[in-house]
Structures are given as C-alpha cells and as structure tokens.
Design a protein around this motif. Structure first.
Motif, PDB file in Angstrom:
ATOM      1  N   LEU A  15      -5.957 -11.698  26.233  1.00  0.00           N
ATOM      2  CA  LEU A  15      -7.384 -11.459  26.031  1.00  0.00           C
ATOM      3  C   LEU A  15      -8.074 -12.801  26.190  1.00  0.00           C
ATOM      4  CD1 LEU A  15      -9.594  -9.458  25.200  1.00  0.00           C
ATOM      5  CD2 LEU A  15      -9.104 -10.040  22.845  1.00  0.00           C
ATOM      6  N   ASN A  16      -9.024 -12.835  27.098  1.00  0.00           N
ATOM      7  CA  ASN A  16      -9.728 -14.085  27.364  1.00  0.00           C
ATOM      8  C   ASN A  16     -10.736 -14.311  26.224  1.00  0.00           C
ATOM      9  OD1 ASN A  16     -10.765 -16.328  28.441  1.00  0.00           O
ATOM     10  ND2 ASN A  16     -11.512 -15.401  30.340  1.00  0.00           N
ATOM     11  N   LEU A  17     -10.464 -15.298  25.393  1.00  0.00           N
ATOM     12  CA  LEU A  17     -11.286 -15.555  24.221  1.00  0.00           C
ATOM     13  C   LEU A  17     -12.485 -16.462  24.489  1.00  0.00           C
ATOM     14  CD1 LEU A  17      -8.542 -16.032  21.503  1.00  0.00           C
ATOM     15  CD2 LEU A  17      -9.958 -14.041  21.915  1.00  0.00           C
ATOM     16  N   VAL A  18     -12.512 -17.117  25.621  1.00  0.00           N
ATOM     17  CA  VAL A  18     -13.591 -18.071  25.901  1.00  0.00           C
ATOM     18  C   VAL A  18     -14.957 -17.382  25.893  1.00  0.00           C
ATOM     19  CG1 VAL A  18     -14.506 -19.687  27.614  1.00  0.00           C
ATOM     20  CG2 VAL A  18     -12.065 -19.652  27.110  1.00  0.00           C
ATOM     21  N   PRO A  19     -15.158 -16.225  26.572  1.00  0.00           N
ATOM     22  CA  PRO A  19     -16.486 -15.591  26.502  1.00  0.00           C
ATOM     23  C   PRO A  19     -16.837 -15.125  25.089  1.00  0.00           C
ATOM     24  CG  PRO A  19     -15.217 -14.658  28.311  1.00  0.00           C
ATOM     25  CD  PRO A  19     -14.299 -15.544  27.534  1.00  0.00           C
ATOM     26  N   LEU A  24     -20.204 -16.020  20.206  1.00  0.00           N
ATOM     27  CA  LEU A  24     -20.248 -16.318  18.778  1.00  0.00           C
ATOM     28  C   LEU A  24     -21.025 -17.610  18.511  1.00  0.00           C
ATOM     29  CD1 LEU A  24     -19.306 -15.521  15.954  1.00  0.00           C
ATOM     30  CD2 LEU A  24     -17.271 -16.911  16.346  1.00  0.00           C
ATOM     31  N   VAL A  25     -20.799 -18.628  19.303  1.00  0.00           N
ATOM     32  CA  VAL A  25     -21.517 -19.899  19.145  1.00  0.00           C
ATOM     33  C   VAL A  25     -23.005 -19.691  19.397  1.00  0.00           C
ATOM     34  CG1 VAL A  25     -21.804 -22.200  20.143  1.00  0.00           C
ATOM     35  CG2 VAL A  25     -19.523 -21.350  19.613  1.00  0.00           C
ATOM     36  N   ILE A  28     -24.589 -18.062  16.375  1.00  0.00           N
ATOM     37  CA  ILE A  28     -24.736 -19.011  15.271  1.00  0.00           C
ATOM     38  C   ILE A  28     -25.927 -19.933  15.521  1.00  0.00           C
ATOM     39  CG2 ILE A  28     -23.653 -20.987  14.133  1.00  0.00           C
ATOM     40  CD1 ILE A  28     -20.973 -19.487  14.477  1.00  0.00           C
ATOM     41  N   PHE A  29     -26.056 -20.442  16.752  1.00  0.00           N
ATOM     42  CA  PHE A  29     -27.206 -21.292  17.072  1.00  0.00           C
ATOM     43  C   PHE A  29     -28.510 -20.515  16.931  1.00  0.00           C
ATOM     44  CE2 PHE A  29     -24.464 -24.237  19.798  1.00  0.00           C
ATOM     45  CZ  PHE A  29     -24.386 -25.171  18.795  1.00  0.00           C
ATOM     46  N   PHE A  30     -28.529 -19.283  17.374  1.00  0.00           N
ATOM     47  CA  PHE A  30     -29.723 -18.454  17.265  1.00  0.00           C
ATOM     48  C   PHE A  30     -30.104 -18.254  15.796  1.00  0.00           C
ATOM     49  CE2 PHE A  30     -31.758 -14.272  16.905  1.00  0.00           C
ATOM     50  CZ  PHE A  30     -32.863 -14.486  17.721  1.00  0.00           C
ATOM     51  N   ALA A  31     -29.111 -18.019  14.956  1.00  0.00           N
ATOM     52  CA  ALA A  31     -29.374 -17.823  13.530  1.00  0.00           C
ATOM     53  C   ALA A  31     -29.971 -19.092  12.909  1.00  0.00           C
ATOM     54  CB  ALA A  31     -28.100 -17.416  12.800  1.00  0.00           C
ATOM     55  N   PHE A  32     -29.441 -20.252  13.255  1.00  0.00           N
ATOM     56  CA  PHE A  32     -29.966 -21.504  12.705  1.00  0.00           C
ATOM     57  C   PHE A  32     -31.361 -21.810  13.212  1.00  0.00           C
ATOM     58  CE2 PHE A  32     -25.469 -22.903  11.813  1.00  0.00           C
ATOM     59  CZ  PHE A  32     -25.630 -22.880  10.441  1.00  0.00           C
ATOM     60  N   VAL A  33     -31.610 -21.532  14.480  1.00  0.00           N
ATOM     61  CA  VAL A  33     -32.921 -21.839  15.049  1.00  0.00           C
ATOM     62  C   VAL A  33     -33.990 -20.924  14.462  1.00  0.00           C
ATOM     63  CG1 VAL A  33     -34.267 -21.736  17.198  1.00  0.00           C
ATOM     64  CG2 VAL A  33     -32.044 -22.848  17.165  1.00  0.00           C
TER      65      VAL A  33
END
Length: 133
Positions: A15-19, A24-25, A28-33
């Motif tokens: 399973l390609n986890l990179v996408p 997920l990153v 997280i950035f959207f939540a902080f912004v």
C-alpha cells in the motif's frame, strides 16, 4: 515445458503510504491555519454622546413580566395566566397596534413565555418583543 520449472513469483501486496501521509499533513496544516487563536479580553469603550438622538421608548406598549415560578405582572400590576387573556382582550379592543413587551428571567420555563405570546397573538397583538431581565 513443465510448470515445475517456471514458477511465477507474486509481488507482495503493498500500500503506497506517501499519498496518505501527504493528505494527513495537509489536513493538519489546514486545521492549524483555520484555528482561531483568540483570547478573551475586555474592551474599555467610551461611547460618544449623541444629543440629537431620540429616546428608545415605546409609546404604546403593554409590558408582561413573567417570573420563573409562572407569576405574571401586567404593566406592573399582579395578574395570573388566567387573567392575562381578559386583560389582553381589553387592550386588543382599544388598538391592535400596541407593542407587547414580554420580560422574563433566563430561568423562566419556555412554556410560560409561549403561553403569554399565544394569548397576545390570539387577540391580534402581533408586535411582540422579548426582553431578558
């Protein structure tokens, strides 16, 4: 050709986890912004005095005060929910344009307030304002 010599090797399922990590990153950035870092502060405002403004008084008004126990005062005089219908009917005969101000405490059950509103509307008094004490 025999099948024993040529065995196909299956690839291991992956399973390609990179996408998934990228998404997920980004979340997280959207939540902080979008988070609002606000602190509760009190503003000390001094409002300017306006000498030409009129007073915020209701000229023709009926004030119904309701206590948390269900006690009723009509224009400062004690009454009851049973009397309220007769009092509102008498005032409704005079004018349907009177503003009704229903004052109640925040702990007053909603059923008392709605009963007073229904009584006023049944008599044709539809200008109703709610006011908290």
């Amino acid at each position: 050709m025999s099948t024993g010599l040529y065995q196909r090797h299956r690839k291991r399922p992956e399973l390609n986890l990179v996408p998934l990590i990228d998404v997920l990153v980004m979340l997280i950035f959207f939540a902080f912004v979008t988070m609002q870092f606000k602190s509760a502060t009190t503003m000390n405002l001094t409002l300017p005095k306006v000498e030409t403004a009129g007073k915020s008084e209701l000229k023709e008004s009926l004030t119904i005060s309701i206590s948390k126990e269900g006690g009723v005062d009509v224009n400062g005089r004690p009454a009851s929910m049973a009397n309220l219908d007769d009092l509102v009917r008498q005032i409704g005969r005079i004018s349907k344009d009177i503003t009704v101000v229903i004052r109640s405490d925040e702990n007053t059950p909603l059923r008392f307030v709605t009963e007073a509103m229904d009584t006023c509307r049944k008599q044709g008094l539809n200008k109703i304002r709610l006011q908290a004490r």
